[in-house]
Enzyme design. Structure first.
Site, PDB file in Angstrom:
ATOM      1  N   ASP A 116      -4.116  58.399 -27.717  1.00  0.00           N
ATOM      2  CA  ASP A 116      -5.138  57.610 -27.039  1.00  0.00           C
ATOM      3  C   ASP A 116      -5.636  58.388 -25.826  1.00  0.00           C
ATOM      4  OD1 ASP A 116      -6.758  55.422 -26.930  1.00  0.00           O
ATOM      5  OD2 ASP A 116      -5.368  54.220 -25.754  1.00  0.00           O
ATOM      6  N   HIS A 156     -14.424  53.503 -16.993  1.00  0.00           N
ATOM      7  CA  HIS A 156     -13.150  52.782 -17.137  1.00  0.00           C
ATOM      8  C   HIS A 156     -12.098  53.351 -16.191  1.00  0.00           C
ATOM      9  CE1 HIS A 156      -9.692  50.815 -18.983  1.00  0.00           C
ATOM     10  NE2 HIS A 156      -9.147  51.976 -19.229  1.00  0.00           N
ATOM     11  N   GLU A 199      -8.731  46.303 -25.496  1.00  0.00           N
ATOM     12  CA  GLU A 199      -9.454  47.488 -25.025  1.00  0.00           C
ATOM     13  C   GLU A 199     -10.380  47.940 -26.133  1.00  0.00           C
ATOM     14  OE1 GLU A 199      -6.773  50.526 -23.551  1.00  0.00           O
ATOM     15  OE2 GLU A 199      -6.842  49.643 -21.542  1.00  0.00           O
ATOM     16  N   GLU A 210     -12.389  50.412 -28.046  1.00  0.00           N
ATOM     17  CA  GLU A 210     -12.374  51.867 -28.197  1.00  0.00           C
ATOM     18  C   GLU A 210     -13.016  52.268 -29.519  1.00  0.00           C
ATOM     19  OE1 GLU A 210      -8.728  53.906 -27.430  1.00  0.00           O
ATOM     20  OE2 GLU A 210      -8.004  52.424 -25.976  1.00  0.00           O
ATOM     21  N   ASP A 233      -7.097  48.588 -28.602  1.00  0.00           N
ATOM     22  CA  ASP A 233      -5.807  48.991 -28.048  1.00  0.00           C
ATOM     23  C   ASP A 233      -5.276  47.850 -27.176  1.00  0.00           C
ATOM     24  OD1 ASP A 233      -3.795  51.006 -27.735  1.00  0.00           O
ATOM     25  OD2 ASP A 233      -4.537  51.355 -25.705  1.00  0.00           O
ATOM     26  N   ARG A 278      -1.138  43.694 -19.601  1.00  0.00           N
ATOM     27  CA  ARG A 278      -1.342  44.333 -18.292  1.00  0.00           C
ATOM     28  C   ARG A 278      -0.160  44.148 -17.348  1.00  0.00           C
ATOM     29  NH1 ARG A 278      -5.095  47.922 -19.677  1.00  0.00           N
ATOM     30  NH2 ARG A 278      -7.022  46.951 -20.386  1.00  0.00           N
ATOM     31  N   GLN A 333       2.480  46.500 -18.422  1.00  0.00           N
ATOM     32  CA  GLN A 333       2.003  47.855 -18.114  1.00  0.00           C
ATOM     33  C   GLN A 333       2.193  48.197 -16.638  1.00  0.00           C
ATOM     34  OE1 GLN A 333      -2.036  48.422 -19.431  1.00  0.00           O
ATOM     35  NE2 GLN A 333      -2.162  50.542 -18.745  1.00  0.00           N
ATOM     36  N   LYS A 381       1.609  48.513 -24.860  1.00  0.00           N
ATOM     37  CA  LYS A 381       0.612  48.856 -25.879  1.00  0.00           C
ATOM     38  C   LYS A 381       1.184  48.883 -27.293  1.00  0.00           C
ATOM     39  CE  LYS A 381      -2.460  50.703 -22.754  1.00  0.00           C
ATOM     40  NZ  LYS A 381      -3.929  50.579 -22.720  1.00  0.00           N
ATOM     41  N   THR A 403      -2.068  47.818 -32.357  1.00  0.00           N
ATOM     42  CA  THR A 403      -3.346  48.509 -32.164  1.00  0.00           C
ATOM     43  C   THR A 403      -4.138  48.259 -33.443  1.00  0.00           C
ATOM     44  OG1 THR A 403      -2.272  50.220 -30.833  1.00  0.00           O
ATOM     45  CG2 THR A 403      -4.457  50.734 -31.721  1.00  0.00           C
ATOM     46  N   GLU A 435     -11.248  44.934 -16.483  1.00  0.00           N
ATOM     47  CA  GLU A 435     -12.453  45.352 -15.758  1.00  0.00           C
ATOM     48  C   GLU A 435     -13.497  44.250 -15.731  1.00  0.00           C
ATOM     49  OE1 GLU A 435     -13.990  49.519 -16.807  1.00  0.00           O
ATOM     50  OE2 GLU A 435     -12.587  49.029 -18.399  1.00  0.00           O
TER      51      GLU A 435
END
Lengths: 447, 447
Positions: free
Chosen positions: B144, B151, B216, B218, B250, B254, B257, B270, B274, B391
């Site tokens: 990744d 970002h 996420e 991607e 992904d 949080r 993390q 994570k 996925t 975000e």
């Protein structure tokens, strides 16, 4: 977990009739029986599973073909999983199949076996000197932990003197995903990687061969049976998902690492090669050498409940001595023997493999047969037990003086790094993990 | 790279005779022809490679069996790699084989094909509504990246207000190894992970279900042909090692993390899931939509030479619009449509996939067919183009107001997240990437 006192495969009084197996100090006596993948060198034979015994390899598939496993259905069934170029099929069958096969092979290789029968089994032996060894498993995912508090503290104190150990360390078995494609078997030359590196006083990075190539002394643990996605593995069941251990060299380009690793962790600094030893020593063979890990320091938190069982506290560790030797090209040319750089103990780890497995799966992550877990660099409390050059030479500040007059801060081209490990205690037969070796090769020497 | 103006598979005047393929706005017109793995639902058929066309799937193996590829040896040879439960064998054959197959299938599916021949080919069609789709490739390694400067800057400014973007960002295509085992195909329910989390004011971590589950957005790129260990891939050759792209979610916890990621990067935050979309859109289909990435900011360094070619500067990017929708359980119950959370562009990435490939292999790391590269969260310069809730809601400070009166800071159980992406420009036929979807499921609802 087999009972050491009742498991006949661990009986210290038993000996093998295979040459080299009863030699004092041998890595592969009758009590070890590690699994690997081999074929006769310079042939096009299909790679297949074998068991190291003394100076030889027992070809499990050949045993099955000879009929010598016919009176043990479970063992014969497990042996059928050995006609494969990797241990994954055997790993997937779980501990009961592995133990059944181990028991049967132990009988075949013990010197109680009648001579005529020995002659038959001998047809399935290949001298190790005539064998080519392969990566023991197809590695689906390689996870590298950071389980040595000494290593984490040493490295942290170089990069963050105000806070050597981060606040999560004593709560979380820190780990990260490594690169599976570049896991190679012992003996594979290690090409010095190129990449971006930038000194603190340089205005911009430059690209070129790493100037601070290092090894990392680790134990690796192969996963046996897996777990489905979404299903955590309780700590009490974690060892049933283990298969066995190897030595692992997590080669590291420290200059690439320092520049690239923020904020997502090491990447190209590690992904050029990770070497493992070819013989996977099973949890059954290690049973006599289970012990508690070194006690946590006063004031350290107890592991959270999902990382804590009485059994893991009592015997989560492996009483393995690990040693690193280095031999430069000049030392080889001068006939000098390898130099012992460090000697450490796997009991100095802060987290057990069972804790790593339970933590890894605690979010539902699925482990699969053949997955590889690295312990992280195994370092102990004294300088002589530090498992990488970054620590051993304190980032180059205390270079190693080698026999012959050379010094080393980091690895030079032509250097050969060899890891060995063994376990011994009164009342048990010493076993070893074999060798994990690699020579550093300059990029322009690559074919 | 095919020439857009000469490649008949891209001729915008051509249409397919398959229902749904010529519908304006369809994802899978004749010009797309993405590859995936399918079988008829509720059967025990062997999964095999198919190509999406309109509302159907063309069974490549069935085409070969029908003899309709017999006059094109190269295509027939490539089609033989399609009788497999994953795209890896086709990927391994490289771009020439893929293009040969694509050209032949385009002829079979074009409305110039005589009616009698259409009837024959129609025997190899399976309605998408009657198909079960699988993970398109066996993922050896999943890497990744972190290729969106928006970002990286947004996330950095939340966690490091004094230094949002680290010094390496504009030099190094930052990436890290992800977990391959938990890559799943669109539609797989996503179990909310449990794990350790600790607020800044809490004295110790606690264990429980994540309280800040995120997606996420991607792009994923599958590797086609690989490179041997020790052999870097020059940037000019990087696209020859690509196969095609998918959407990738992904999923990220949080809170896990924030607590675990120092110093080695994300791990359990994570590795629980996925999600990728099932149809791999090839580089050939994307040829009309190549464009330069958004220009680097004034004062940014130029890419180092190994990451810089005129061609990559001119057309390293993919002019794909990416969209995220969210639909909660309450919205579904009320019959409310999905809510568009963000819309962004893959041209806002700072690094191209070719740069990621060249960087990845620059240390000699071997990429293998089926390896998956994620772009990292695709965010643009405006709030409406931010590709994750962290975000989009600025860590929960600016909650999303949803139709029906709900608000979201992070994902709740029952929320369905769907990614879509498409490319369109004058003179070319619009193509889409299909859907990448997942519903969040509470742990106790898991089987």
């Amino acid at each position: 977990m087999p009972d050491t006192t009742l498991d006949p495969t661990l009986d210290p009084a038993r000996r093998s009739w295979v040459p080299g197996a009863a030699t004092p100090g041998a890595d592969f006596p009758l009590q070890n029986l590690p699994f690997g993948v081999f074929r006769r060198a310079r042939t096009h034979e299909a790679p297949r599973v074998g068991v190291a015994i003394g100076d030889a390899i027992l070809d499990v598939t050949a045993c099955a073909a000879l009929g010598v496993l016919d009176d043990d259905g479970d063992a014969l069934d497990a042996a059928r999983a050995c006609d494969a170029p990797a241990l994954n099929p055997l790993m997937a069958r779980g501990p009961a199949a592995r133990r059944a096969l181990r028991r049967a092979l132990s009988v075949l290789l013990g010197d109680e076996l009648p001579a005529g029968r020995q002659a038959l089994v001998a047809q399935a032996l290949v001298p190790q000197a005539e064998a080519e060894l392969f990566l023991p498993a197809q590695v689906g995912d390689y996870t590298d932990f950071y389980a040595s508090v000494h290593h984490a503290t040493n490295v942290g104190s170089m990069f963050r003197p105000d806070q050597p150990l981060l606040p999560n360390y004593k709560w979380v078995p820190i780990g990260y995903h490594g690169r599976a494609s570049s896991v190679v078997v012992s003996g594979t030359p290690v090409l010095r990687p190129s990449g971006q590196r930038k000194g603190p006083d340089e205005p911009a990075p430059t690209v070129g061969p790493s100037r601070s190539l290092d090894y990392e002394l680790e134990l690796g643990c192969f996963v046996g049976q897996g777990n489905p996605l979404g299903t955590p593995i309780p700590l009490a069941e974690a060892e049933a998902h283990g298969f066995g251990v190897v030595l692992l060299n997590d080669w590291s380009a420290r200059d690439l690492q320092a520049w690239e690793y923020q904020p997502l962790g090491p990447f190209l600094a590690k992904s050029f090669a990770t070497t493992v030893s070819p013989w996977v020593v099973t949890l059954e063979a290690l049973a006599p050498f289970r012990a508690p890990l070194a006690p946590r320091a006063p004031g350290d938190p107890a592991p959270l409940p999902y990382l804590d069982t009485p059994d893991d506290r009592a015997r989560g560790g492996l009483a393995l001595t690990l040693q690193v030797t280095l031999r430069t090209a000049a030392m080889r040319a001068a006939g000098l023997p390898p130099f012992v750089v460090s000697t450490g103990s796997a009991l100095d780890l802060y987290w057990s493999f069972a804790q790593m497995v339970a933590h890894h799966a605690s979010n539902g992550c699925n482990l699969r047969p053949g997955d590889l877990l690295g312990s992280g660099t195994v370092s102990g409390p004294v300088p002589e037990s530090r498992g990488c050059l970054l620590e051993r030479t304190w980032r180059g500040a205390k270079p190693l003086a080698l026999p012959g007059g050379e010094v080393r801060r980091f690895l030079e081209d032509g250097d050969e790094v060899v890891f060995t490990a063994w376990a011994e205690r009164p009342g048990a037969v010493r076993i070893g993990l074999g060798r994990c070796a690699g020579v550093v090769v300059p990029r322009d020497a690559a074919g």
